[in-house]
Design a protein around this motif. Structure first.
Motif, mmCIF file in Angstrom:
data_model
loop_
_atom_site.group_PDB
_atom_site.id
_atom_site.type_symbol
_atom_site.label_atom_id
_atom_site.label_comp_id
_atom_site.label_asym_id
_atom_site.label_seq_id
_atom_site.Cartn_x
_atom_site.Cartn_y
_atom_site.Cartn_z
ATOM 1 N N UNK A 51 12.469 -3.844 12.008
ATOM 2 C CA UNK A 51 13.455 -3.477 10.985
ATOM 3 C C UNK A 51 12.800 -3.415 9.607
ATOM 4 N N UNK A 52 11.907 -4.374 9.364
ATOM 5 C CA UNK A 52 11.242 -4.378 8.055
ATOM 6 C C UNK A 52 10.433 -3.086 7.849
ATOM 7 N N UNK A 53 9.791 -2.636 8.945
ATOM 8 C CA UNK A 53 9.041 -1.372 8.843
ATOM 9 C C UNK A 53 9.985 -0.229 8.477
ATOM 10 N N UNK A 54 11.158 -0.200 9.121
ATOM 11 C CA UNK A 54 12.139 0.854 8.816
ATOM 12 C C UNK A 54 12.585 0.776 7.362
ATOM 13 N N UNK A 55 12.795 -0.453 6.907
ATOM 14 C CA UNK A 55 13.262 -0.621 5.517
ATOM 15 C C UNK A 55 12.213 -0.085 4.555
ATOM 16 N N UNK A 56 10.948 -0.389 4.864
ATOM 17 C CA UNK A 56 9.879 0.112 3.987
ATOM 18 C C UNK A 56 9.868 1.635 3.964
ATOM 19 N N UNK A 57 10.038 2.250 5.154
ATOM 20 C CA UNK A 57 10.009 3.707 5.230
ATOM 21 C C UNK A 57 11.151 4.312 4.391
ATOM 22 N N UNK A 58 12.339 3.707 4.537
ATOM 23 C CA UNK A 58 13.490 4.242 3.795
ATOM 24 C C UNK A 58 13.315 4.052 2.284
ATOM 25 N N UNK A 59 12.699 2.936 1.938
ATOM 26 C CA UNK A 59 12.482 2.680 0.508
ATOM 27 C C UNK A 59 11.531 3.721 -0.069
ATOM 28 N N UNK A 60 10.481 4.034 0.731
ATOM 29 C CA UNK A 60 9.527 5.057 0.262
ATOM 30 C C UNK A 60 10.218 6.407 0.068
ATOM 31 N N UNK A 61 11.108 6.697 1.003
ATOM 32 C CA UNK A 61 11.823 7.984 0.925
ATOM 33 C C UNK A 61 12.662 8.030 -0.370
ATOM 34 N N UNK A 62 13.316 6.891 -0.668
ATOM 35 C CA UNK A 62 14.136 6.842 -1.892
ATOM 36 C C UNK A 62 13.253 7.011 -3.127
ATOM 37 N N UNK A 63 12.086 6.367 -3.147
ATOM 38 C CA UNK A 63 11.192 6.495 -4.317
ATOM 39 C C UNK A 63 10.730 7.929 -4.483
ATOM 40 N N UNK A 64 10.445 8.594 -3.347
ATOM 41 C CA UNK A 64 10.012 9.992 -3.434
ATOM 42 C C UNK A 64 11.082 10.859 -4.091
ATOM 43 N N UNK A 65 12.333 10.601 -3.693
ATOM 44 C CA UNK A 65 13.421 11.398 -4.264
ATOM 45 C C UNK A 65 13.503 11.190 -5.771
#
Ligand SMILES: Nc1ncnc2c1ncn2[C@@H]1O[C@H](COP(=O)(O)OP(=O)(O)OP(=O)(O)O)[C@@H](O)[C@H]1O
Ligand SMILES: [Mg+2]
Length: 410
Positions: A214-228
């Motif tokens: 889950x932590x890996x998923x959270x990191x991925x989603x956070x990166x996506x938000x930063x990119x936006x």
């Protein structure tokens, strides 16, 4: 009184030097006489007894004008003049030839090497003074004109940049609304993942393997938000364009995804038809987004507002990419076509790309002219056509990067 003479006398009265003159003459008596008369008339005078010294002196400090004897031992006047004209900073300095011969061929040669005038020896000082004054005046006016032109050019570039930024802000507001909407998705995913992780932690024993995933998923989603957020920043900041290699298909895909919510709100179907192969071009990504946003928004505008559900396929904007079709100027290009099923250009066709031409109550009339300016800056073409079956298509073509390289390094 002649205005040139009037200004000149005023300058002299104010104690100003009338100009820096380099006199090049191999006969000492003539050199001294000319030098004295010019000094008395208010000019600053430098003397050179031969061509070599004249070039050296001019290079050390550019004079405002050169009086140049033609017949001299060593390098003659023609040679001195043509060398001066090749020296940076000296090419614009007016050169008046002094010549004992008033042969037409002599004069022609003098003009060919860049001289502006001739004075026959023996000279009358009044004539020398009148010609020197006239050429100094012309030179000063030329300099003023060049400075003025420079200023105008700088101002117009600045204005264009301001206007382009204004348009970017206008299109960016739609884009940002879409990005904000997109942000919801990673944020919601982070929240539900965090809640799930909490539950896994409470289990006994805690399901640490699941939590790690889950932590890996959270990191991925956070990166996506930063990119936006990063993309929003890039779009809003005023920065110089930077070209990079990018795939047009990818740029169009991203744009379609981001304008999806705007399209749904306007009840428009936004479709893509992408070329099967990658279309690599060298372009500034933010400027490319700006073109695409303007074209898609225009297409949506052309179909007006609807309140009721649209009938299938009637309200659509299609983004199509392809390699340039065979035809003049299309080889080695990648094309993007934005087609809609709206009102078409009709009689406006002629004026679409004019700045500030708009038929919309709240339009600025800048979208297409800015898109065209960007496309041209990238070495491309842009065009607009009514579709045979209704609606309109705006297309643009950019040079394919591989083909450009192949052209430059065959
Ligand atoms: N797809 C289209 N279909 C029909 N007419 C169009 C289309 N695209 C542009 N036009 C016409 O061209 C005009 C100029 O378009 P342009 O994008 O330059 O400015 P605008 O959309 O009016 O304002 P803005 O500066 O906000 O983009 C529009 O007002 C419209 O009349
Ligand atoms: Mg527009």
């Amino acid at each position: 009184m002649d205005p040139v003479v009037q200004v000149d006398q005023a300058e002299q009265a104010a104690g100003q030097v009338r100009g820096d003159i380099l006199v090049v003459e191999d006969t000492p008596a003539s050199l001294q006489l000319l030098s004295r008369l010019l000094t008395d008339a208010g000019y600053r005078v430098r003397e050179a007894p031969n061509g070599e010294l004249a070039l050296w002196s001019a290079q050390a400090q550019a004079p405002d004008l050169v009086l140049l004897d033609i017949r001299m031992p060593g390098i003659d006047g023609y040679e001195v003049c043509s060398r001066l004209k090749k020296m940076p900073g000296l090419d614009e300095v007016p050169v008046i030839f002094l010549s004992a011969h008033s042969d037409t061929d002599d004069k022609l040669r003098g003009f060919e090497v860049g001289g502006v005038d001739f004075i026959s020896k023996p000279f009358q000082f009044e004539e020398v003074n009148a010609r020197v004054m006239a050429h100094l005046k012309i030179r000063r006016l030329q300099q003023q004109l060049a400075a003025h032109n420079d200023l105008l050019q700088r101002e117009s570039r600045l204005r264009l940049a301001e206007i382009a930024h204004m348009n970017r802000n206008a299109s960016a507001s739609v884009y940002c609304a879409a990005l904000v909407h997109e942000l919801n998705q990673p944020l919601a995913a982070i929240m539900s993942n965090a809640e799930a992780a909490e539950l896994f932690m409470r289990m006994s024993p805690p399901a640490l393997g699941e939590v790690a995933e889950i932590l890996t998923d959270i990191q991925r989603d956070d990166r996506r938000a930063s990119e936006l957020i990063q993309r929003m920043r890039e779009l809003l900041k005023k920065s110089d364009p930077v070209a990079q290699a990018l795939d047009l298909n990818e740029a169009v895909r991203q744009m379609a995804a981001l304008l999806g919510s705007e399209a749904r709100m306007r009840k428009v179907l936004l479709e893509t038809e992408l070329a099967p192969q990658a279309l690599t071009v060298s372009a500034d990504p933010v400027q490319l987004q700006q073109i695409l946003i303007n074209l898609v928004l225009n297409g949506m505008d052309a179909m007006g507002q609807v309140v009721a559900e649209p009938a299938g396929g009637e309200r659509s904007v299609t983004l199509c990419t392809r390699r340039g079709q065979a035809g003049p100027g299309s080889a080695g290009m990648a094309e993007v076509l934005v087609s809609d099923r709206g009102c078409g250009f009709g009689a406006n066709q002629e004026r679409l790309f004019e700045s500030f031409f708009t038929t919309k109550a709240h339009g600025m009339g800048l979208g297409l002219s800015i898109a065209a300016a960007i496309v041209h800056a990238h070495g491309g073409r842009i065009w607009a056509l009514d579709n045979p079956g209704g609606g309109a298509t705006v297309g643009f073509a950019l040079p394919l990067a591989q083909d450009r390289e192949a052209l430059e390094n065959p």
